[in-house]
Every structure is written in C-alpha cells, then in structure tokens.
Write a protein that holds these residues in place. Structure first.
Motif, PDB file in Angstrom:
ATOM      1  N   ILE A  54      39.623  39.794  47.523  1.00 58.46           N
ATOM      2  CA  ILE A  54      40.934  40.262  47.991  1.00 58.46           C
ATOM      3  C   ILE A  54      41.982  39.157  47.915  1.00 58.46           C
ATOM      4  N   ALA A  55      41.682  38.097  47.172  1.00 59.28           N
ATOM      5  CA  ALA A  55      42.638  36.990  47.052  1.00 59.28           C
ATOM      6  C   ALA A  55      43.941  37.475  46.421  1.00 59.28           C
ATOM      7  N   GLY A  56      45.065  37.064  46.996  1.00 56.18           N
ATOM      8  CA  GLY A  56      46.363  37.436  46.441  1.00 56.18           C
ATOM      9  C   GLY A  56      46.913  36.381  45.513  1.00 56.18           C
ATOM     10  N   SER A  57      46.467  35.133  45.710  1.00 58.36           N
ATOM     11  CA  SER A  57      46.899  34.037  44.856  1.00 58.36           C
ATOM     12  C   SER A  57      45.730  33.096  44.639  1.00 58.36           C
ATOM     13  N   VAL A  58      45.758  32.358  43.551  1.00 61.65           N
ATOM     14  CA  VAL A  58      44.739  31.353  43.254  1.00 61.65           C
ATOM     15  C   VAL A  58      45.464  30.112  42.757  1.00 61.65           C
ATOM     16  N   LEU A  59      44.716  29.082  42.489  1.00 60.36           N
ATOM     17  CA  LEU A  59      45.304  27.828  42.031  1.00 60.36           C
ATOM     18  C   LEU A  59      46.224  28.050  40.837  1.00 60.36           C
ATOM     19  N   GLY A  60      47.533  27.800  41.043  1.00 56.92           N
ATOM     20  CA  GLY A  60      48.494  27.887  39.949  1.00 56.92           C
ATOM     21  C   GLY A  60      49.030  29.272  39.659  1.00 56.92           C
TER      22      GLY A  60
ATOM     23  N   ILE B  20      44.639  39.938  38.069  1.00 58.61           N
ATOM     24  CA  ILE B  20      43.620  39.099  37.425  1.00 58.61           C
ATOM     25  C   ILE B  20      42.347  39.087  38.254  1.00 58.61           C
ATOM     26  N   VAL B  21      42.479  38.996  39.577  1.00 59.66           N
ATOM     27  CA  VAL B  21      41.306  39.008  40.452  1.00 59.66           C
ATOM     28  C   VAL B  21      40.567  40.334  40.325  1.00 59.66           C
ATOM     29  N   ARG B  22      41.323  41.439  40.245  1.00 58.43           N
ATOM     30  CA  ARG B  22      40.695  42.748  40.078  1.00 58.43           C
ATOM     31  C   ARG B  22      39.887  42.790  38.784  1.00 58.43           C
ATOM     32  N   TRP B  23      40.473  42.206  37.707  1.00 65.14           N
ATOM     33  CA  TRP B  23      39.731  42.142  36.437  1.00 65.14           C
ATOM     34  C   TRP B  23      38.445  41.343  36.615  1.00 65.14           C
TER      35      TRP B  23
ATOM     36  N   SER C 176      39.524  37.927  29.265  1.00 65.73           N
ATOM     37  CA  SER C 176      40.485  38.971  29.635  1.00 65.73           C
ATOM     38  C   SER C 176      40.531  40.100  28.620  1.00 65.73           C
ATOM     39  N   ASP C 177      40.654  41.316  29.143  1.00 66.98           N
ATOM     40  CA  ASP C 177      40.810  42.473  28.269  1.00 66.98           C
ATOM     41  C   ASP C 177      42.235  42.585  27.737  1.00 66.98           C
ATOM     42  N   LYS C 178      43.149  41.759  28.299  1.00 66.80           N
ATOM     43  CA  LYS C 178      44.549  41.763  27.854  1.00 66.80           C
ATOM     44  C   LYS C 178      45.208  40.477  28.340  1.00 66.80           C
ATOM     45  N   VAL C 179      46.449  40.297  27.946  1.00 64.45           N
ATOM     46  CA  VAL C 179      47.244  39.184  28.464  1.00 64.45           C
ATOM     47  C   VAL C 179      47.834  39.628  29.803  1.00 64.45           C
ATOM     48  N   TYR C 180      47.541  38.871  30.848  1.00 69.53           N
ATOM     49  CA  TYR C 180      48.056  39.219  32.169  1.00 69.53           C
ATOM     50  C   TYR C 180      49.373  38.490  32.417  1.00 69.53           C
ATOM     51  N   ILE C 181      50.368  39.244  32.858  1.00 68.74           N
ATOM     52  CA  ILE C 181      51.699  38.687  33.067  1.00 68.74           C
ATOM     53  C   ILE C 181      51.981  38.617  34.563  1.00 68.74           C
ATOM     54  N   THR C 182      52.291  37.419  35.043  1.00 72.81           N
ATOM     55  CA  THR C 182      52.681  37.238  36.433  1.00 72.81           C
ATOM     56  C   THR C 182      53.833  36.249  36.477  1.00 72.81           C
ATOM     57  N   GLY C 183      54.996  36.712  36.917  1.00 77.75           N
ATOM     58  CA  GLY C 183      56.189  35.873  36.874  1.00 77.75           C
ATOM     59  C   GLY C 183      56.511  35.524  35.435  1.00 77.75           C
TER      60      GLY C 183
ATOM     61  N   ASN D 237      25.846  43.022  59.599  1.00 79.24           N
ATOM     62  CA  ASN D 237      25.684  43.236  58.154  1.00 79.24           C
ATOM     63  C   ASN D 237      26.926  43.922  57.564  1.00 79.24           C
ATOM     64  N   VAL D 238      28.053  43.223  57.646  1.00 82.80           N
ATOM     65  CA  VAL D 238      29.326  43.766  57.173  1.00 82.80           C
ATOM     66  C   VAL D 238      29.320  43.854  55.648  1.00 82.80           C
ATOM     67  N   LYS D 239      29.725  45.008  55.128  1.00 84.35           N
ATOM     68  CA  LYS D 239      29.849  45.207  53.681  1.00 84.35           C
ATOM     69  C   LYS D 239      31.324  45.417  53.347  1.00 84.35           C
ATOM     70  N   ASP D 240      31.795  44.657  52.379  1.00 82.06           N
ATOM     71  CA  ASP D 240      33.221  44.615  52.059  1.00 82.06           C
ATOM     72  C   ASP D 240      33.438  45.080  50.621  1.00 82.06           C
ATOM     73  N   TYR D 241      34.129  46.225  50.458  1.00 83.02           N
ATOM     74  CA  TYR D 241      34.400  46.773  49.119  1.00 83.02           C
ATOM     75  C   TYR D 241      35.887  46.720  48.785  1.00 83.02           C
ATOM     76  N   ARG D 242      36.629  45.848  49.468  1.00 81.53           N
ATOM     77  CA  ARG D 242      38.082  45.826  49.292  1.00 81.53           C
ATOM     78  C   ARG D 242      38.513  45.475  47.871  1.00 81.53           C
ATOM     79  N   ALA D 243      37.683  44.730  47.159  1.00 81.73           N
ATOM     80  CA  ALA D 243      38.079  44.263  45.821  1.00 81.73           C
ATOM     81  C   ALA D 243      38.435  45.416  44.887  1.00 81.73           C
ATOM     82  N   LYS D 244      37.835  46.574  45.085  1.00 76.79           N
ATOM     83  CA  LYS D 244      38.098  47.696  44.168  1.00 76.79           C
ATOM     84  C   LYS D 244      39.334  48.501  44.562  1.00 76.79           C
ATOM     85  N   PHE D 245      39.904  48.189  45.749  1.00 78.22           N
ATOM     86  CA  PHE D 245      41.068  48.934  46.213  1.00 78.22           C
ATOM     87  C   PHE D 245      42.363  48.127  46.143  1.00 78.22           C
ATOM     88  N   LEU D 246      42.296  46.839  46.503  1.00 78.20           N
ATOM     89  CA  LEU D 246      43.519  46.052  46.700  1.00 78.20           C
ATOM     90  C   LEU D 246      43.998  45.410  45.409  1.00 78.20           C
TER      91      LEU D 246
END
Length: 702
Positions: free
Chosen positions: A507-513, A520-523, A533-540, A693-702
C-alpha cells in the motif's frame, strides 16, 4: 456566525478530535464498533483479522470520511497525506475487529449514567473540555456546550452536524471502553523489589577494567572465505529476527526526466506576456483571473507579505499605484503577472458585534427587512445587546450581546471583512454572507496599515508535448530492448542510473525517488521476479521502467531472502573466528593483559566507571556482549576471547565498585512501573495483532 457558523466552529474542534486519534503513534484507543460485515463474495474482501472479514466498501467509506475531515481542517489532502489516512484507517479497523471479541468476552460497557457524566458531569471528558473551551481564556465553559446542543436541537433532521456529533460521541465512548480494557490489563503489571534493586545496581554499580582488541576491519575481506555453512549457522542462530510482518517487494528502476526544456520555459513566458496588456486594461480583474490564471484565487485585500510572493516582488507591488501591472516574473515554478487593483490604509484590527438573521427559513428579502427593522430600533435607542439575545440565531455570540471580540482581517468571511474594515467606528451595517444576513456594529478600530488587492495570473512551467514525446520515445526504446537478464546492461549502456526501491509494502504511496508510486507498486504486486514493466509508467515529469527483483513473503524469511542483508554480520563472524584464534594463542602462557597485548601486537586499553546499563566503549560504540560478560566475571582473571560488535576482546577486571544501598525501593519500583506503562499500550495491541493472524489484501485495491 449563526447556527451554521456556530456549529461549524464547534465541529471544527470536534473534527480535530478525530484527526488527533488518527495521528496517535499507537491506536489502541480505537475500539469496537459492531461486528463483521456481510460478504456476497470475496471481491469486496480487503482483509481479515481474528477470522473476521473486513470489507473494502466499509474501508473506503471511512477513508472518505476521514479525508473530508482533513480537508475541512487544511483545505487540501496531498497524496502523501492520503496514504497516511488510508493507513491509519486500516489500523483502526483492524484494532476494532481484534478488540471486539476481547471487549465482548469481558463484558465491558459504558453505562447510561457514565455516558451522561462524561458530557454533562462536574468533570467532563477531556475531549468535551477541549471542544467547548473559551478560545480566549482556554477555560472550559459549560455555556458553550449548552448553546451548541441548543443550536443542534434547532437544526434540521438531515443537518450533517447531527451525524458528526453522534460520531464524536461514539468515538468518545469507545475511547472510554479502550481505557477500561487497558486498565484491566495494566493493573496486572507489577514491579517487585528484586527487579527494582537489579535495575538500581545496573545503573550504579561500576567496573574498572583493561582490555585488548582486534578489530574486524583489520582483516581484509579478500583474506577470508565465507561458506554456505557460515550463512546457515548465522541464519539458524538469528532466525527469530527475520520475521517479516507483511509481504514486501523490491524493484529496480530507471527514470527518464521529462522536465520542461529551456524553449518550453520561454514559450510559457511569452504566453504570459501576451496577457499583460489585456490585464492592464481589464475592467473586471476578478473575472480575468478566473478565466486565465491556473491558480484561481479570489481577490481579497491582503497585508504586506501576505501575497505569497518573494519579498522583492511584494515590496514592488505595495509601493506601486492602483492599476500598475508587473511581470512576467518567475515564482514557485510559474511565470506570473500581477496587477494592483486597489490599495488603501485601514485598521489593523476591529472590535465588532452582530445579530445574525437566518435567511434559510424566511428567505433573503424578509431577512434583509428584518435586519433593517432591528437597525432602526437600535438607531432609536434600543439596546444592541438585548436585541442580539432576542433575535440572533448565533447563540454563541448572542449570549454575550452579539460580541465577536477583536479580530484582524481574514478572521471572518470576505463580505463581513469588507464591511467592518471599510467602515468607521459606530457604523451599523447590513451584510449578507453564506451564513445569513448580519446586522453589524463596528465598536472600535485599532492601528493602521496599508492593504492591497492584487490580481495574479500564473502559468506553470511544464514540458511541451514535443518535449514529452521525445522523452517518452527514449523510454519506449529502452523498454523494447529489455529481456529478463539485461536490465542492468542496457541501463549502463544508455548512461542511466539504476535505483532500487527496497522492501516496498503493498500500500506504499511513494518510494525512493518517486512521490506518486501507487501505479508502479500495483504493477509490482502483480509481477513475478524478473518481470519488467508492462509499459512506461508516468508520474509527474518522470517516465519510469522497473524490474521486480525480490519478493519477501509474510512470515519468517528464507535464508536466500536475507542473504544479502546478513552478509556483513556473517563476514564479521568469520573474521571473529580468525581473530579469536589469534587472541587465544596470545593467551597461551600469558599471566597478564600486557603480555596478551604484546603477543597479539596491540595495546592495553584501560576503562573506568562503566555501568551495565550503558555498555558503551569510547570510540567503539555499544558492546553488549563484552560488557555483559565483564559484569559476570571475577576480578584479576584473564578472560577468554569475546566476539563483540566491532571486534574480538580479551579483558581483565581490576575492580567492581558497588553503589550505596538503595534508599527508596518504593520510588524505584514506581519509576520502573511508569516506564513499563508507557510501553504497554502499543505492546498489548501488537500481541493481540500477532495472535489474530491479520491478512492484508489492500495491495489489489489501493
């Protein structure tokens, strides 16, 4: 300002209560809402905690609600803050779910009398006190609470403030439940006299000793050989340290910069220049800003230094006549032009009172007529304060005769400001705002300074489509040349710097740089190791291509997953065996630490006044194993080699100096108990969370 204004003022403080909860470093105070959600299928399944499912729809609604609260406080919600809101919302939902069973099991409740006492009692809850304190004195005023509740009762059934108040009370009572739960668990904590004495001795018993050491850094890496058995041995000994609380992924990436070129910047400047003459002759500057500016700020009078421009430009505009147009000039990444619409000298602050007529019930025309009638009564000698208490729907100020106190420009909405700062002491003015129709009396004006109304038109400097096309083509060419094995080689050939985003959560919103990295995280969470990458990702203005290099699953990580991470420690351990052998040989036949130093080619280092609780070696950092071994040894006896953090040691204790007998065992126990209580809240939750035993599936939604 009226019923709505009063409610908004108080709800602002109440909303801050919710936001305060979200900002807590621990979230144990957030307890139990009612049970789990009903699921038609798992497409809505965001996660699980203690066997209970957490619905994505429920999560999204709460994120939206919390986001709106932040926006009401600050006016904006940047991506980084949205990520934080999402995380705290998830944490709260997990906590509520986990603690639900605990609270139910114990039968904890907040009773009706207790609830009433928390709001209306002699010692109301601290959050009630904070929300209804006098802003001038900081003192709690029960009249503010009573006025708020009266206004709330008079509001419409669908007034959103009713729900906000209900939610506030729900949080208040749930926090009380949490407090009770924590009290039950913490009351079982106990520090006995022996623990108090041990802690006192650890802080006050001192040792004086001498040592010799051989640093790991003295052995070149190329002089040792690390085997698989060395890795396995270290991994087995430290396996408990490699528990991964949640799945993470690591990817390498390269970035192509699509920032505006020099030609792009000049083109933007020319665009702004073409607007300059039109702004100079404009008859409706406010409309001009709305039509042509990127940042469409309403035109209001501002004091010097409040225009949001650099000091030099601010001074130029404040020293120029009405109608003066300045620019283009560069400011905050945009080319701008500015026009001085009007300027004058006015009071620094105004003291005023008002009577607010609610036009939502009787209509605007009747509200104006009513205000005019009240104005005539006041001009005829009737008391403003008495009429305010009788007619004003702003009960907060009405109780004080309509008094709003002394305030500076900007404290009130724009039409209200214009009325009181453009008038003079003693004026009675009728003004309409979004809150209703106000009859205002200007009681006093203090100080004087210049204010200016400045129209600013801005165009941000950004890359042209031609620039973006060129950079995008380069990125596409890089992507087209990739295979699973040549990412590094192609990046090096193209002169690109490869960066690594390590251990990225789902669920990271930003990474180094990369500030906005969600796509990109979802990919990455749908890719396999080695995939690019399946494509060129554009951010800013960045065009990014990435390759997934590692997946770390939740739970105890494998040796392969941590091999790179533990290599420095394994290297030190292998060197430690080698250096221990050298010191062991030096110990053979030696009767003093000086002889050991001579044989091993090192020096004797004396240390004094070292305590167990602070195991620091000057110039070498913390050495827990060494100091622990020293405090467990006998004086005047050469030690065996001890493998520490920085090197291998041999020591001899000269003396121990015991402290004076502990004079106040009770106080020492209390201090230890307080330190324990400061940690226990978060530790209770972590223990329950681990068990759940928490299970976290947020990566597929956010």
């Amino acid at each position: 300002m009226g019923v709505m204004g009063f409610l908004r003022e108080r709800m602002g403080k109440i909303l801050a209560f919710f936001i305060g909860f979200a900002l807590l470093a621990f979230i144990l105070g957030e307890v139990v809402r009612s049970g789990g959600s009903f699921f038609k299928d798992d497409r809505n399944l965001l996660g699980e905690a203690d066997g209970e499912k957490i619905a994505y729809d429920d999560f999204k609604n709460k994120v939206d609600q919390n986001s709106q609260q932040y926006k009401q406080q600050s006016g904006a919600l940047p991506p980084q803050l949205l990520n934080y809101v999402q995380q705290t919302t998830w944490d709260r939902m997990v906590t509520e779910t986990i603690l639900q069973k605990e609270v139910d099991k114990l039968g904890l409740v907040v009773g009706a009398d207790e609830s009433k006492d928390m709001i209306h009692g002699n010692n109301p809850d601290p959050q009630i006190v904070r929300a209804f304190s006098d802003p001038k004195t900081g003192q709690y005023d029960p009249n503010n609470l009573n006025s708020f509740l009266s206004n709330l009762a008079a509001s419409k059934a669908d007034d959103p403030h009713r729900k906000q108040w209900d939610d506030f009370l729900t949080e208040l009572f749930q926090a009380k439940l949490s407090e009770k739960y924590i009290a039950l668990t913490t009351n079982g904590l106990y520090v006995n006299s022996l623990e108090a004495k041990d802690d006192y001795e650890a802080k006050n018993k001192i040792v004086n000793f001498k040592y010799v050491s051989l640093d790991y850094a003295s052995v070149p890496d190329n002089k040792i050989t690390i085997t698989n058995d060395d890795y396995q041995s270290y991994y087995d000994e430290h396996k408990a340290e490699f528990k991964n609380p949640a799945e993470s992924r690591t990817f390498d990436y390269v970035s192509f910069n699509a920032a505006a070129s020099k030609d792009d910047s000049l083109a933007i400047k020319k665009q702004v220049e073409t607007l300059k003459d039109s702004l100079k002759t404009s008859k409706n500057d406010s409309l001009f800003v709305q039509l042509y500016a990127t940042t469409k700020v309403p035109l209001n009078y501002q004091h010097k230094g409040r225009l949001g421009l650099d000091p030099k430009t601010d001074s130029i505009l404040f020293n120029s006549p009405n109608g003066f147009v300045y620019g283009p000039f560069l400011s905050s990444g945009s080319y701008k032009i500015a026009k001085v619409v009007d300027s004058h000298v006015e009071a620094d602050s105004v003291k005023a009172r008002h009577i607010l007529i609610d036009q939502s019930v009787i209509g605007h025309v009747k509200a104006l007529a009513k205000a005019d009638s009240i104005k005539k009564l006041i001009e005829g000698g009737k008391s403003f304060a008495d009429l305010a208490k009788l007619y004003s729907v702003d009960k907060g100020s009405a109780l004080k005769g309509g008094d709003l106190g002394t305030f500076a420009r900007g404290a009130m909405v724009a039409p209200f400001d214009e009325a009181v700062f453009s008038g003079k002491k003693g004026d009675l003015k009728i003004v309409t705002t979004q809150f209703g129709v106000h009859l205002i009396e200007i009681q006093d004006q203090k100080g004087s300074s210049k204010v200016a109304k400045v129209a600013i038109v801005d165009l941000p400097i950004k890359a042209s489509s031609a620039t973006e096309t060129v950079v995008y083509s380069k990125a596409q060419g890089f992507l087209a040349s990739l295979t699973k094995d040549n990412f590094d080689a192609v990046a090096k050939k193209d002169g690109l710097t490869k960066k690594t985003a390590a251990d990225v959560s789902g669920i990271a919103g930003s990474v180094l740089g990369i500030d906005d990295a969600r796509e990109i995280v979802r990919w990455a969470y749908n890719a396999a190791v080695g995939d690019f990458s399946d494509k060129v990702y554009i951010t800013g203005n960045q065009y990014i291509i990435a390759q997934l290099v590692q997946i770390k699953p939740k739970g105890t990580l494998s040796l392969d997953a941590v091999k790179k991470q533990i290599t420095p420690m394994v290297t030190a351990k292998v060197k430690g065996k080698l250096l221990s052998g050298k010191l062991q040989a030096a110990l053979s036949g030696s009767s003093s630490i000086e002889q050991v130093a001579q044989k091993s080619g090192t020096k004797v280092m004396p240390l004094q006044n070292i305590v167990f609780a602070n195991p620091m070696i000057p110039g070498g950092g913390a050495e827990y194993k060494l100091i622990g071994t020293i405090f467990g040894s006998q004086p005047n006896k050469l030690s065996k080699p001890v493998e520490g953090q920085q090197g291998v040691y041999v020591f001899v204790v000269n003396s121990f100096v015991n402290p004076a007998q502990l004079a106040n065992v009770v106080r020492e126990r209390q201090q230890l108990g307080q330190a324990m209580l400061q940690r226990v809240d978060s530790q209770i939750f972590e223990a329950l969370k681990d068990k759940a035993n928490v299970k976290d599936y947020r990566a597929k939604f956010l």
